[in-house]
Design an enzyme around this catalytic site. Structure first.
Site, short mmCIF file in Angstrom:
data_model
loop_
_atom_site.label_atom_id
_atom_site.label_comp_id
_atom_site.label_asym_id
_atom_site.label_seq_id
_atom_site.Cartn_x
_atom_site.Cartn_y
_atom_site.Cartn_z
N SER A 24 0.81 -1.23 0.00
CA SER A 24 0.00 0.00 0.00
C SER A 24 0.84 1.27 0.00
CB SER A 24 -0.87 -0.01 1.26
OG SER A 24 -1.42 1.26 1.50
N GLU B 97 0.16 3.68 1.71
CA GLU B 97 0.23 4.12 3.11
C GLU B 97 1.63 3.89 3.69
OE1 GLU B 97 -1.84 5.38 5.87
OE2 GLU B 97 -2.71 6.24 4.06
N TYR C 283 -1.51 -0.01 10.66
CA TYR C 283 -1.82 -0.63 9.37
C TYR C 283 -0.62 -0.54 8.44
CZ TYR C 283 -3.59 -0.93 4.57
OH TYR C 283 -3.76 -1.27 3.24
P1 NAP Z 1 -11.42 -4.60 1.88
O1 NAP Z 1 -12.58 -4.27 1.01
O2 NAP Z 1 -11.39 -4.09 3.27
O3 NAP Z 1 -11.30 -6.20 1.91
C1 NAP Z 1 -10.47 -6.86 2.81
C2 NAP Z 1 -10.68 -8.34 2.68
O4 NAP Z 1 -9.82 -9.02 3.62
C3 NAP Z 1 -12.11 -8.82 2.99
O5 NAP Z 1 -12.45 -9.83 2.09
C4 NAP Z 1 -11.97 -9.37 4.39
O6 NAP Z 1 -12.93 -10.36 4.71
C5 NAP Z 1 -10.59 -10.00 4.29
N1 NAP Z 1 -10.01 -10.34 5.59
C6 NAP Z 1 -9.94 -9.57 6.70
N2 NAP Z 1 -9.37 -10.24 7.71
C7 NAP Z 1 -9.08 -11.47 7.23
C8 NAP Z 1 -8.52 -12.64 7.81
N3 NAP Z 1 -8.15 -12.69 9.08
N4 NAP Z 1 -8.37 -13.74 7.02
C9 NAP Z 1 -8.78 -13.71 5.72
N5 NAP Z 1 -9.33 -12.65 5.13
C10 NAP Z 1 -9.49 -11.54 5.88
O7 NAP Z 1 -10.07 -4.15 1.18
P2 NAP Z 1 -9.77 -3.77 -0.34
O8 NAP Z 1 -9.98 -2.31 -0.53
O9 NAP Z 1 -10.43 -4.75 -1.24
O10 NAP Z 1 -8.18 -3.98 -0.38
C11 NAP Z 1 -7.61 -5.24 -0.70
C12 NAP Z 1 -6.19 -5.30 -0.17
O11 NAP Z 1 -5.43 -4.26 -0.77
C13 NAP Z 1 -6.05 -5.10 1.34
O12 NAP Z 1 -4.98 -5.89 1.76
C14 NAP Z 1 -5.71 -3.63 1.47
O13 NAP Z 1 -5.00 -3.41 2.66
C15 NAP Z 1 -4.85 -3.43 0.24
N6 NAP Z 1 -4.85 -2.09 -0.33
C16 NAP Z 1 -6.02 -1.46 -0.62
C17 NAP Z 1 -5.99 -0.22 -1.21
C18 NAP Z 1 -7.27 0.51 -1.56
O14 NAP Z 1 -7.19 1.72 -1.81
N7 NAP Z 1 -8.40 -0.18 -1.66
C19 NAP Z 1 -4.76 0.38 -1.53
C20 NAP Z 1 -3.58 -0.30 -1.23
C21 NAP Z 1 -3.63 -1.55 -0.65
P3 NAP Z 1 -14.37 -9.99 5.40
O15 NAP Z 1 -15.28 -9.63 4.27
O16 NAP Z 1 -14.72 -11.24 6.08
O17 NAP Z 1 -14.13 -8.83 6.32
O1 G4F Z 2 -10.68 6.65 2.82
P1 G4F Z 2 -9.66 6.55 3.87
O2 G4F Z 2 -10.06 5.89 5.15
O3 G4F Z 2 -8.40 5.84 3.20
P2 G4F Z 2 -6.85 5.76 3.62
O4 G4F Z 2 -6.65 6.03 5.04
O5 G4F Z 2 -6.10 6.58 2.65
O6 G4F Z 2 -6.55 4.20 3.39
C1 G4F Z 2 -7.01 3.53 2.21
O7 G4F Z 2 -6.03 3.66 1.21
C2 G4F Z 2 -4.77 3.02 1.50
C3 G4F Z 2 -3.85 3.27 0.31
O8 G4F Z 2 -3.17 4.49 0.49
C4 G4F Z 2 -5.02 1.55 1.72
F1 G4F Z 2 -3.83 0.94 1.94
C5 G4F Z 2 -5.96 1.35 2.90
O9 G4F Z 2 -6.24 -0.04 3.05
C6 G4F Z 2 -7.27 2.08 2.59
O10 G4F Z 2 -7.90 1.42 1.52
O11 G4F Z 2 -9.12 8.00 4.24
C7 G4F Z 2 -8.60 8.88 3.25
C8 G4F Z 2 -8.36 10.24 3.88
C9 G4F Z 2 -7.58 10.18 5.19
O12 G4F Z 2 -6.59 11.17 5.17
C10 G4F Z 2 -8.60 10.50 6.27
O13 G4F Z 2 -8.08 11.16 7.41
O14 G4F Z 2 -9.65 10.80 4.22
C11 G4F Z 2 -9.56 11.40 5.49
N1 G4F Z 2 -10.89 11.46 6.08
C12 G4F Z 2 -11.55 12.62 6.39
N2 G4F Z 2 -12.72 12.34 6.94
C13 G4F Z 2 -11.67 10.42 6.41
C14 G4F Z 2 -12.85 10.98 6.96
N3 G4F Z 2 -11.50 9.09 6.29
C15 G4F Z 2 -12.49 8.27 6.71
N4 G4F Z 2 -12.36 6.93 6.56
N5 G4F Z 2 -13.64 8.77 7.27
C16 G4F Z 2 -13.86 10.12 7.42
O15 G4F Z 2 -14.91 10.54 7.95
#
Ligand code: NAP
Ligand code: G4F
Length: 338
Positions: A133, A135, A157
């Site tokens: 990520s 992050e 995280y």
């Molecule tokens: P998400 O919607 O939160 O999905 C997370 C998945 O992980 C869900 O299927 C969840 O299952 C599963 N999980 C949680 N705990 C687990 C465990 N103990 N064993 C097996 N599975 C488990 O996340 P996403 O946005 O699709 O992201 C996918 C991956 O990419 C994650 O690793 C995230 O950290 C990473 N990532 C995401 C972003 C982004 O912007 N979306 C960016 C960079 C990296 P349940 O449905 O049962 O909760």
């Molecule tokens: O949508 P967010 O919670 O995403 P964040 O923290 O960037 O993390 C996501 O992206 C990562 C990749 O860079 C992934 F690795 C991670 O798993 C996840 O998918 O927050 C985005 C921004 C933050 O700066 C937060 O402080 O939005 C700001 N924010 C402002 N108000 C909020 C809110 N975030 C959330 N969730 N809820 C609010 O009410």
């Protein structure tokens, strides 16, 4: 007959898992989705894939397992013998990781190690993708961030993801496992979890537009993210595993927008002024914030021929349109599409 490829996907019930499963099934893969036990149904993002009555040979199979349960991972890897493994499972919410830091590390950091060990122990030849990520860059020292930018994680995280990143690189070097890190910047979609800021905004906007919500409470509006479309990003994951050499890649749009700009774009699209509806609630601020992320994905472009197709305004509009449909469906029982 060419051999049907098998892929194992952890995190199958999540946003990315659903798009990746769709993508792989379309490519002709047999997809095994690892899901953990839940007290209620949590397969709504993939129901359309494995409940299609017209599809005779369903190419998505769900298997119970957990990244915190090494024996389940060992068993699945040994019996399925996947050609490719995509490790997308994680406790993926940054703010929540401050409340459950140990658990976040168990799943994201040690869970990755358990899966890598299962591969090593099985002796099978497979390719491994780790969901790393942006992050990890945290308080980034340079803009835009690329594959050589140092990591300065700012949350439990992000620290867990840094550990998993290096374990993936280490297993590649130590055991010659084909293992890649995709350092993906924020990617969103109509299937994004509703507690992430983009979906929280578009869902609230749809409810406000339909007059069933009056206020939207948010935290830091100044944070800037490089937001892309999840459907584009799963293709990059797959491309990494098709390349002749295992490597690490940044996947991003190269553009950055603040939460405030996201609000302007979304509310502006339906002709509303966001300032009338949004209030700041301190509980949504994080102990440490990542102020600005912006990725340089020129390596992925050059070596994988990957580039994003959906831009920021298109992404926002896609999410607003989808949530308008969702709310309309809830309120009026009319058909909505996700
Ligand atoms: P998400 O919607 O939160 O999905 C997370 C998945 O992980 C869900 O299927 C969840 O299952 C599963 N999980 C949680 N705990 C687990 C465990 N103990 N064993 C097996 N599975 C488990 O996340 P996403 O946005 O699709 O992201 C996918 C991956 O990419 C994650 O690793 C995230 O950290 C990473 N990532 C995401 C972003 C982004 O912007 N979306 C960016 C960079 C990296 P349940 O449905 O049962 O909760
Ligand atoms: O949508 P967010 O919670 O995403 P964040 O923290 O960037 O993390 C996501 O992206 C990562 C990749 O860079 C992934 F690795 C991670 O798993 C996840 O998918 O927050 C985005 C921004 C933050 O700066 C937060 O402080 O939005 C700001 N924010 C402002 N108000 C909020 C809110 N975030 C959330 N969730 N809820 C609010 O009410």
């Amino acid at each position: 007959m060419p051999k049907i490829k098998k892929a194992l996907v952890t995190g199958i019930t999540g946003q990315d898992g659903s798009y990746l499963a769709e993508f792989l099934v379309k490519k002709g893969y047999e997809v095994y989705g690892l899901m953990r036990r839940s007290s209620s149904f949590n397969t709504d993002r993939i129901d359309h894939l494995y409940q299609d009555p017209h599809e005779k040979n369903l190419r998505l199979k769900l298997v119970y397992g957990d990244l915190n349960d090494a024996s389940s991972l060992n068993h699945i890897v040994k019996t399925v013998k996947p050609d490719e493994i995509y490790n997308l499972g994680a406790q993926s919410h940054v703010k929540v990781s401050f409340s459950i830091p140990e658990y976040t590390g168990e799943v994201g950091a040690l869970g990755t190690t358990r899966l890598l060990e299962a591969i090593r122990d099985s002796g099978i030849k497979t390719k491994f993708y780790q969901a790393s990520s942006s992050e990890m860059y945290g308080n980034a020292s340079e803009f835009p961030q690329n594959e050589n930018t140092p990591f300065r994680p700012r949350s439990p995280y992000a620290a867990a993801k840094v550990y998993a990143y290096w374990m993936t690189a280490n297993y590649r070097e130590a055991y010659n496992i084909f293992a890649c890190n995709g350092v993906l910047f924020n990617h969103e979609s109509p299937r994004r979890g509703e507690t992430f800021v983009t979906r929280k905004i578009t869902m609230a906007l749809a409810r406000i537009r339909h007059k069933v919500q009056t206020k939207l409470y948010l935290g830091n509006l100044d944070a800037k993210r490089d937001w892309g479309f999840a459907g584009d990003y799963v293709e990059a994951m797959w491309l990494m595993l098709q390349h002749h050499e295992a490597d690490d890649y940044v996947v991003a749009t190269g553009e950055t927008y603040s939460v405030r700009q996201f609000l302007e774009e979304a509310f502006g699209y339906v002709g509303l002024n966001w300032k009338k509806y949004v209030e700041i609630d301190k509980k949504y601020f994080r102990p440490t914030e990542v102020d600005c992320l912006m990725g340089d994905s020129s390596k992925a472009k050059k070596l994988l021929n990957w580039k994003p197709k959906v831009n920021f305004p298109q992404l926002v509009r896609m999410m607003v349109d989808a949530d308008m449909n969702v709310v309309r469906k809830i309120l009026h029982g009319t058909k909505g599409k996700r």
